[in-house]
Design an enzyme around this catalytic site. Structure first.
Site, short mmCIF file in Angstrom:
data_model
loop_
_atom_site.label_atom_id
_atom_site.label_comp_id
_atom_site.label_asym_id
_atom_site.label_seq_id
_atom_site.Cartn_x
_atom_site.Cartn_y
_atom_site.Cartn_z
N LYS A 113 5.44 3.91 16.84
CA LYS A 113 5.46 2.69 16.06
C LYS A 113 6.62 2.92 15.36
O LYS A 113 7.06 3.64 14.34
CB LYS A 113 4.09 2.56 15.56
CG LYS A 113 4.08 1.56 14.29
CD LYS A 113 3.12 1.40 13.51
CE LYS A 113 2.64 0.29 12.73
NZ LYS A 113 1.33 -0.06 12.27
N ASN A 123 5.94 -1.57 11.82
CA ASN A 123 5.54 -0.90 9.97
C ASN A 123 5.28 -2.05 9.28
O ASN A 123 6.01 -2.92 8.93
CB ASN A 123 5.26 0.29 10.31
CG ASN A 123 4.06 1.16 9.73
OD1 ASN A 123 3.70 0.79 8.42
ND2 ASN A 123 4.62 2.73 10.00
N SER A 177 5.78 4.44 8.66
CA SER A 177 5.24 5.32 7.12
C SER A 177 5.88 5.52 6.26
O SER A 177 6.99 6.21 5.63
CB SER A 177 3.75 5.69 7.07
OG SER A 177 3.59 5.58 5.54
N PHE A 195 -1.29 8.13 3.94
CA PHE A 195 -2.29 8.83 5.08
C PHE A 195 -3.56 10.00 4.60
O PHE A 195 -3.79 10.95 4.79
CB PHE A 195 -1.21 10.22 5.78
CG PHE A 195 -0.24 8.92 6.89
CD1 PHE A 195 0.51 8.11 7.20
CD2 PHE A 195 0.68 10.06 7.50
CE1 PHE A 195 0.75 7.45 7.52
CE2 PHE A 195 1.77 10.17 8.39
CZ PHE A 195 1.75 8.21 8.78
N ASN A 240 0.87 -1.18 -0.03
CA ASN A 240 0.03 -0.08 0.09
C ASN A 240 0.88 1.53 0.07
O ASN A 240 2.04 1.07 0.95
CB ASN A 240 -0.91 0.08 1.62
CG ASN A 240 -0.86 0.47 2.31
OD1 ASN A 240 -1.34 1.66 2.60
ND2 ASN A 240 0.29 -0.27 3.48
N ASN A 257 5.19 6.04 3.48
CA ASN A 257 4.34 6.58 2.39
C ASN A 257 4.17 7.99 2.03
O ASN A 257 4.02 8.87 1.50
CB ASN A 257 2.72 6.20 2.08
CG ASN A 257 2.83 4.71 2.08
OD1 ASN A 257 3.81 4.48 0.72
ND2 ASN A 257 2.32 3.51 2.67
N THR A 258 5.13 8.33 3.45
CA THR A 258 5.05 9.91 4.06
C THR A 258 6.42 9.98 3.43
O THR A 258 7.33 10.08 4.36
CB THR A 258 4.21 10.50 4.81
OG1 THR A 258 2.70 10.43 4.68
CG2 THR A 258 4.63 12.39 5.55
C1 LIG Z 1 -3.55 -0.71 3.80
C2 LIG Z 1 -3.04 -0.06 4.80
C3 LIG Z 1 -2.99 0.98 5.17
C4 LIG Z 1 -2.31 0.98 6.47
N1 LIG Z 1 -1.93 2.03 7.36
C5 LIG Z 1 -1.69 2.85 8.54
C6 LIG Z 1 -1.40 4.14 8.61
O1 LIG Z 1 -2.18 4.54 8.71
N2 LIG Z 1 -0.66 3.85 9.84
C7 LIG Z 1 0.17 2.78 10.74
O2 LIG Z 1 0.43 2.56 11.46
N3 LIG Z 1 0.48 1.76 10.33
C8 LIG Z 1 -0.62 1.53 8.71
N4 LIG Z 1 -0.32 0.08 8.49
C9 LIG Z 1 0.55 -1.14 9.16
C10 LIG Z 1 0.09 -2.16 9.17
O3 LIG Z 1 -0.65 -1.24 10.58
C11 LIG Z 1 0.53 -2.87 10.12
O4 LIG Z 1 1.58 -2.25 10.64
C12 LIG Z 1 1.07 -3.22 9.10
O5 LIG Z 1 0.32 -3.67 7.67
C13 LIG Z 1 2.04 -5.16 9.18
O6 LIG Z 1 0.82 -5.51 9.68
P1 LIG Z 1 0.13 -6.57 8.34
O7 LIG Z 1 1.18 -7.36 8.24
O8 LIG Z 1 -0.88 -8.08 9.94
O9 LIG Z 1 -0.87 -6.09 7.81
C14 LIG Z 1 -1.34 -0.16 7.66
C15 LIG Z 1 -1.64 -1.17 6.57
C16 LIG Z 1 -1.83 -1.23 5.69
C17 LIG Z 1 -1.72 -2.91 4.62
#
Ligand SMILES: Cc1cc2nc3c(=O)[nH]c(=O)nc-3n(C[C@H](O)[C@H](O)[C@H](O)COP(=O)(O)O)c2cc1C
Length: 343
Positions: free
Chosen positions: A221, A250, A183, A120, A116, A185-186
């Site tokens: 985080k 993350n 993140s 934000f 992804n 993505n920023t």
């Molecule tokens: C579509 C998407 C959007 C995410 N947005 C955020 C976010 O806004 N803030 C954040 O701290 N982590 C965000 N994450 C990261 C997740 O909170 C998590 O740390 C990461 O995906 C690893 O866990 P997972 O393998 O169970 O998905 C996002 C993940 C995905 C897949």
């Protein structure tokens, strides 16, 4: 049941499916006769052995929903019916912002993964604060974490102000805070993980962290792509600033965990799901050992089975969270993990 629905969902754009499903879930929770009861009896689990207290908060079970799933806190109650012990909302920024251009979320089914680059997208902290205020007036039992970030247009030199705005605005309506500097993505955000800016940011928040005798746990985080030296710095910074703990991890920018040249594998963004499982567990273990368990860790990254959750807890996590595993395995995964943990 989910095994039958999933192939249909997976025919459509992932972000569209996400919004379609959570809206239906909310409607079912609020309006379907006995909807709440049906959801709870199917997915929720209440067992004494699962309860735990971490950084001063009581959790009904240690399995939470990770940030990014409910960025604007619109679905907290309905998601809580699915059995989660806690829900983390956000990442929220001071001002609303649209995020990156579409498409920005991709499935990699051969790898049980997602990439992804949402960037934000959120409706801003005022909207989130109002929504959570209404929720807390109705139901104080759901543990809600507030994941905070900075707006894309805010330069890193001014980033502290953005985090402070979100912190102050959410102080009364969340149970804990997460400072998201990880993140991918920023642009430039992850530079805030460096020792000097990070210490300044966390110290500033800690100085404001008291109101009417209340102190909120603040967690940091971090990215799974930090080197061991950087993780050593993180341990020092957590101790020095006295924040409550760390969320590891993350999404990753590393693509070496992808075991074939799958469609979308070259998309820019953060990779989550199974290719991240091992690395995030390694980071948890490293932090836990290096710090001598000095602070609690929430383990997240590629939890797709009860064993994945157990591995993170055994590596030193006190709680776990998931996102991608929830998409691939369905809502039943929360109860399955909880049952296994009781056994
Ligand atoms: C579509 C998407 C959007 C995410 N947005 C955020 C976010 O806004 N803030 C954040 O701290 N982590 C965000 N994450 C990261 C997740 O909170 C998590 O740390 C990461 O995906 C690893 O866990 P997972 O393998 O169970 O998905 C996002 C993940 C995905 C897949």
């Amino acid at each position: 049941m989910y095994r039958l629905i999933k192939p249909i969902f997976f025919q459509f754009d992932p972000e569209k499916v996400h919004h379609f499903v959570v809206k239906r879930l909310k409607w079912f929770h609020e309006h379907f006769p006995l909807g709440k009861t049906i959801l709870r009896s199917s997915f929720d689990i209440h067992v004494k052995g699962l309860e735990r207290e971490v950084f001063g908060i009581r959790f009904k079970n240690p399995v939470g929903l990770a940030a990014g799933f409910d960025k604007n806190g619109e679905y907290v109650e309905a998601l809580s019916d699915l059995g989660f012990g806690f829900i983390e909302v956000g990442t929220v920024t001071p001002l609303p912002q649209p995020g990156n251009d579409l498409p920005r979320m991709f499935r990699l089914p051969e790898n049980s993964a997602l990439i992804n680059r949402m960037g934000f997208n959120n409706k801003g902290v005022d909207t989130l604060a109002e929504r959570l205020r209404a929720l807390k007036a109705k139901d104080k039992t759901i543990v809600v974490g507030g994941n905070i970030g900075k707006n894309k247009n805010t330069p890193n030199e001014d980033a502290v102000n953005d985090y402070v705005k979100c912190f102050d605005r959410l102080f009364d309506v969340v149970d804990y805070f997460v400072v998201n500097v990880s993140s991918p993505n920023t642009p430039g955000l992850r530079e805030l993980q460096e020792k000097e800016p990070l210490t300044l940011l966390l110290k500033t928040l800690q100085e404001r962290n008291h109101k009417n005798g209340i102190v909120r746990p603040i967690l940091l985080k971090i990215a799974p792509d930090l080197t061991n030296e950087q993780l050593d710095d993180i341990v020092d910074i957590v101790k020095e600033t006295g924040i409550a703990g760390v969320i590891a991890t993350n999404t990753t920018i590393d693509r070496s965990g992808l075991y074939n040249a799958a469609e979308h594998a070259t998309e820019t963004g953060g990779l989550s799901g199974k290719p991240l499982t091992q690395r995030s567990t390694e980071v948890i273990r490293y932090l836990s050992e290096k710090s001598n368990k000095a602070f609690p860790i929430i383990g997240v990254g590629g939890i797709h089975s009860p064993q994945d959750a157990k591995d993170k807890l055994e590596a030193g996590a006190s709680l776990v969270q998931l996102y991608t595993g929830f998409i691939y395995e369905g809502p039943g995964i929360v109860k399955r993990i909880c049952k296994e943990l009781v056994n």
